[in-house]
Design an enzyme around this catalytic site. Structure first.
Site, mmCIF file in Angstrom:
data_model
loop_
_atom_site.group_PDB
_atom_site.id
_atom_site.type_symbol
_atom_site.label_atom_id
_atom_site.label_comp_id
_atom_site.label_asym_id
_atom_site.label_seq_id
_atom_site.Cartn_x
_atom_site.Cartn_y
_atom_site.Cartn_z
ATOM 1 N N SER A 129 1.205 -1.073 0.133
ATOM 2 C CA SER A 129 0.037 -0.138 0.116
ATOM 3 C C SER A 129 0.589 1.552 0.447
ATOM 4 O O SER A 129 2.323 1.040 0.360
ATOM 5 C CB SER A 129 -0.575 0.151 1.044
ATOM 6 O OG SER A 129 -1.629 2.013 1.701
ATOM 7 N N TYR B 49 -1.650 -0.176 10.514
ATOM 8 C CA TYR B 49 -1.774 -0.736 9.078
ATOM 9 C C TYR B 49 -0.615 -0.357 8.194
ATOM 10 O O TYR B 49 -0.475 -0.996 7.237
ATOM 11 C CB TYR B 49 -3.031 -0.163 8.548
ATOM 12 C CG TYR B 49 -3.239 -0.185 6.846
ATOM 13 C CD1 TYR B 49 -3.480 -1.415 6.362
ATOM 14 C CD2 TYR B 49 -3.813 0.578 6.053
ATOM 15 C CE1 TYR B 49 -3.794 -2.335 5.322
ATOM 16 C CE2 TYR B 49 -3.621 0.320 4.326
ATOM 17 C CZ TYR B 49 -4.051 -0.841 4.499
ATOM 18 O OH TYR B 49 -3.956 -0.922 3.076
HETATM 19 C C1 8X3 Z 1 -4.926 1.874 1.293
HETATM 20 C C2 8X3 Z 1 -3.929 3.465 1.641
HETATM 21 O O1 8X3 Z 1 -4.055 5.587 1.892
HETATM 22 O O2 8X3 Z 1 -6.203 4.363 3.020
HETATM 23 O O3 8X3 Z 1 -3.622 1.066 1.449
HETATM 24 O O4 8X3 Z 1 -3.858 3.486 3.532
HETATM 25 S S1 8X3 Z 1 -4.476 4.126 2.392
#
Ligand code: 8X3
Length: 266
Positions: free
Chosen positions: A146, A159
């Site tokens: 990502s 994340y």
């Molecule tokens: C998704 C991109 O900007 O939501 O992987 O982190 S973000």
């Protein structure tokens, strides 16, 4: 200009994780369309059955957080012979809590799926991918990281860390496999409007999920990512698109998103 032929998808077998929705499901569709023999993997059996009916792919129900399930997938693949392409699409974000207050169980879940799920599959299936490389000249491992792997943002800590770990892990893998005809392709999407990503992140709050994309002209959709994956896999065997970062035109960074129509100035 090189003259090497593109990799023929004809006889290639691809396995796609996270295939019940979003980027995974779109990748199954794109690869079936290109002529790959595709095996779709996910936890949700009913979703997979719909995809099988729609595309003619085959399916295996599998929870990537379970060693026993992953082992069952390996045995299934060994029965088929070899594997040419592994697309690790399973993953996602849980929560937007700050580092100081986030629940470690949410972070553990993100790590388990995004990082360890990918590692479990690579560990289990690399011997079969080597057989595929022997048979067809090249094999591919695709990892979905990502833009969050490269730029942290408030509320993204877990994340950000999980996707940065995916990036770090496949970087090490690429070094470890150098000398073998195996391409490690990392896809790092920015904002992609899928039915479930934001919904999962916001704990099922549809209004909050919708608000994320509100007014954004043409966010990426799952098919965009799937097309790029199919393109990378189809490149001549000596060409490794080893890291592809893609964002909608309206997004310059996670914190720099244009809402409203895109129009030239002046
Ligand atoms: C998704 C991109 O900007 O939501 O992987 O982190 S973000």
């Amino acid at each position: 200009m090189g003259t090497s032929p593109a990799v023929s998808s004809g006889a290639r077998r691809a396995l796609v994780t996270g295939a019940s929705s979003g980027i995974g499901a779109a990748t199954v569709r794109a690869l079936v369309h290109k002529g790959y023999d595709v095996i779709a993997l996910a936890r949700r059996e009913d979703r997979l059955e719909g995809l099988v009916e729609e595309t003619g792919c085959s399916m295996v129900v599998c929870d990537l957080t379970s060693e026993a399930d992953v082992d069952r997938v390996r045995l299934h693949l060994e029965g088929l012979g070899s594997l040419d392409v592994l697309v690790n699409s399973a993953g996602g974000a849980i929560g937007v809590d700050p580092v100081a207050t986030a629940d470690p169980d949410d972070w553990a879940e993100m790590f388990n799926l995004n990082v360890l799920g990918t590692q479990r599959m690579i560990r289990a299936l690399l011997p079969l991918l080597r057989q595929g490389a022997r048979a067809h000249g090249v094999a591919d491992i695709v990892a979905i990281s990502s833009t969050a792997a490269f730029l942290s943002y408030e509320g993204g800590g877990g994340y950000n860390a999980a996707k940065a770990a995916v990036h770090a892990m496949v970087g090490a893998l690429r070094l470890e496999l150098v000398g073998e005809p195996i391409r490690i392709i990392e896809i790092a999407p920015g904002m992609v409007h899928t039915e479930e990503f934001a919904l999962n992140r916001f704990d099922g709050d549809q209004a909050r999920a919708d608000a994320l994309y509100e007014g954004v002209e043409s966010p990426l959709v799952a098919d965009d990512i799937a097309d790029v994956i199919a393109y990378a896999l189809g490149c001549p065997p000596h060409v490794n698109l080893d890291l592809i970062q893609l964002k909608p035109v309206a997004q310059a960074a996670q914190y720099k998103l244009h809402r409203g129509p895109l129009k030239p100035k002046g």
